[in-house]
Scaffold this motif. Sequence first.
Motif, PDB file in Angstrom:
ATOM      1  N   ASN A   3       0.849  -1.192   0.000  1.00  0.00           N
ATOM      2  CA  ASN A   3       0.000   0.000   0.000  1.00  0.00           C
ATOM      3  C   ASN A   3       0.883   1.241   0.000  1.00  0.00           C
ATOM      4  O   ASN A   3       1.783   1.388   0.836  1.00  0.00           O
ATOM      5  CB  ASN A   3      -0.896  -0.035   1.243  1.00  0.00           C
ATOM      6  CG  ASN A   3      -1.763   1.197   1.357  1.00  0.00           C
ATOM      7  OD1 ASN A   3      -1.298   2.231   1.824  1.00  0.00           O
ATOM      8  ND2 ASN A   3      -3.011   1.086   0.947  1.00  0.00           N
ATOM      9  N   SER A   4       0.636   2.159  -0.944  1.00  0.00           N
ATOM     10  CA  SER A   4       1.498   3.337  -1.082  1.00  0.00           C
ATOM     11  C   SER A   4       1.452   4.226   0.160  1.00  0.00           C
ATOM     12  O   SER A   4       2.468   4.807   0.560  1.00  0.00           O
ATOM     13  CB  SER A   4       1.093   4.146  -2.318  1.00  0.00           C
ATOM     14  OG  SER A   4      -0.246   4.609  -2.214  1.00  0.00           O
ATOM     15  N   GLY A   5       0.286   4.313   0.798  1.00  0.00           N
ATOM     16  CA  GLY A   5       0.185   5.137   1.996  1.00  0.00           C
ATOM     17  C   GLY A   5       1.039   4.599   3.125  1.00  0.00           C
ATOM     18  O   GLY A   5       1.696   5.355   3.847  1.00  0.00           O
ATOM     19  N   ARG A   6       1.060   3.275   3.287  1.00  0.00           N
ATOM     20  CA  ARG A   6       1.872   2.689   4.351  1.00  0.00           C
ATOM     21  C   ARG A   6       3.363   2.740   4.005  1.00  0.00           C
ATOM     22  O   ARG A   6       4.210   2.863   4.898  1.00  0.00           O
ATOM     23  CB  ARG A   6       1.398   1.264   4.634  1.00  0.00           C
ATOM     24  CG  ARG A   6       0.034   1.240   5.342  1.00  0.00           C
ATOM     25  CD  ARG A   6      -0.338  -0.128   5.839  1.00  0.00           C
ATOM     26  NE  ARG A   6      -0.971  -0.955   4.822  1.00  0.00           N
ATOM     27  CZ  ARG A   6      -2.273  -0.929   4.540  1.00  0.00           C
ATOM     28  NH1 ARG A   6      -3.086  -0.099   5.179  1.00  0.00           N
ATOM     29  NH2 ARG A   6      -2.786  -1.722   3.624  1.00  0.00           N
ATOM     30  N   ARG A   8       4.689   5.212   2.490  1.00  0.00           N
ATOM     31  CA  ARG A   8       5.059   6.592   2.851  1.00  0.00           C
ATOM     32  C   ARG A   8       5.304   6.700   4.357  1.00  0.00           C
ATOM     33  O   ARG A   8       6.225   7.392   4.797  1.00  0.00           O
ATOM     34  CB  ARG A   8       3.960   7.559   2.412  1.00  0.00           C
ATOM     35  CG  ARG A   8       4.222   9.013   2.806  1.00  0.00           C
ATOM     36  CD  ARG A   8       3.306   9.936   2.035  1.00  0.00           C
ATOM     37  NE  ARG A   8       3.333  11.287   2.545  1.00  0.00           N
ATOM     38  CZ  ARG A   8       4.313  12.164   2.359  1.00  0.00           C
ATOM     39  NH1 ARG A   8       5.393  11.808   1.680  1.00  0.00           N
ATOM     40  NH2 ARG A   8       4.245  13.386   2.848  1.00  0.00           N
ATOM     41  N   LEU A  26       1.950  14.271   9.122  1.00  0.00           N
ATOM     42  CA  LEU A  26       0.807  13.879   8.300  1.00  0.00           C
ATOM     43  C   LEU A  26      -0.538  14.227   8.939  1.00  0.00           C
ATOM     44  O   LEU A  26      -1.585  13.882   8.392  1.00  0.00           O
ATOM     45  CB  LEU A  26       0.855  12.365   8.040  1.00  0.00           C
ATOM     46  CG  LEU A  26       2.081  11.876   7.268  1.00  0.00           C
ATOM     47  CD1 LEU A  26       2.027  10.364   7.092  1.00  0.00           C
ATOM     48  CD2 LEU A  26       2.189  12.564   5.904  1.00  0.00           C
ATOM     49  N   GLN A  36      -1.079   1.330  11.298  1.00  0.00           N
ATOM     50  CA  GLN A  36      -0.802   1.135   9.880  1.00  0.00           C
ATOM     51  C   GLN A  36       0.557   0.470   9.664  1.00  0.00           C
ATOM     52  O   GLN A  36       0.722  -0.341   8.747  1.00  0.00           O
ATOM     53  CB  GLN A  36      -0.862   2.476   9.147  1.00  0.00           C
ATOM     54  CG  GLN A  36      -2.259   3.060   9.025  1.00  0.00           C
ATOM     55  CD  GLN A  36      -3.184   2.111   8.275  1.00  0.00           C
ATOM     56  OE1 GLN A  36      -2.918   1.725   7.140  1.00  0.00           O
ATOM     57  NE2 GLN A  36      -4.286   1.724   8.921  1.00  0.00           N
ATOM     58  N   LEU A  73       7.520   5.255  -4.431  1.00  0.00           N
ATOM     59  CA  LEU A  73       6.631   6.426  -4.401  1.00  0.00           C
ATOM     60  C   LEU A  73       7.061   7.471  -5.426  1.00  0.00           C
ATOM     61  O   LEU A  73       6.229   8.085  -6.088  1.00  0.00           O
ATOM     62  CB  LEU A  73       6.619   7.023  -2.992  1.00  0.00           C
ATOM     63  CG  LEU A  73       5.964   6.155  -1.912  1.00  0.00           C
ATOM     64  CD1 LEU A  73       6.234   6.743  -0.535  1.00  0.00           C
ATOM     65  CD2 LEU A  73       4.471   6.021  -2.156  1.00  0.00           C
TER      66      LEU A  73
END
Length: 319
Positions: A3-6, A8, A26, A36, A73
């Motif tokens: 997952n890109s959010g995790r 990051r 954030l 997360q 990313l």
Amino acid sequence: MLNSGRLRLISLLETLGTVRAVAETLHLSASTVSQQLAVLETETRCRLLERTGRKVRLTPAGRLLARRGREILDRMAEAEAELHALNDEPIGTVRLGAFQSAIHTLAVPAATRLAATHPRLHLELIESEPHESGPALRSGEVDVVVTTTDYSGLSWGADLEIIPLGTDPIVLVLPRDHPLTGRTTVNLATCAEETWACDRPRSYMAELTVRLCRESGFEPRVACRFSNYLMLLQHVESGRSIALLPALAVTPDHAVATRRLSTPVHRNVTIVVRRGTPQRAAVDAVVAALRDHPEIPALSAPVRRPGREQHPLSQLPTA
């Protein structure tokens, strides 16, 4: 699937060092960030974090994923930019971090030029002092910074590309009626009994002022600390203090006098970007606009005087 959010989150954790700092950056709660990261460990089937007391640190697997995650990313953002600009037209938003004295001298004029040449590119200006700009660039909070690589508290690795802009002399700022204005240059040792205006503690200019005063044999007596150079200059204008500032920070509309130091000191002003940065066309356009500035007297090579030692700030002692 990662997952890109995790990704990051773990990349920011490597850069910022603590879950709390990631959460503040954030605008999340620390518990949300921790949850997360725990999900990311489950997804990867690897132990990514280990506890040391009340803190956590990345395991070797965590550090590997943080570095690879940053690359992923950047590639994703680059792909998005390419899809939106197949003809390499610079478009999208580029966040430019710059220290105070570069905002109106370099960043705002660059934004004006870009608005005319690349109307689909949006430049967001963010004040970012030298001690803040390196971490902000690495974490992805900004895409380009105007900074000085002389700040001793930062490391500039192979992951960053440095483009020199010029050198900016450090000057002594005085009230216009101060007795030292009768001199062409000033030996800082003559200022031992003066009262000083300084930047906020631990900032680049605050540390530099203390360092140069100590080299001259005294501890500066500080009357005020302002993060805003306008307020600092107004304090000097009032006759209640003197200061050391970069020449870029002192514009003609301030009722002050400036004098060079008898042993000249300057800072190296640079543009820094991440290597492999996403939105390369847009970032390159911003870099080109920053470099294509009209002549700025403060951004020139320091004058070398026979018999006088001259040193960049990177060669000054840190103690």
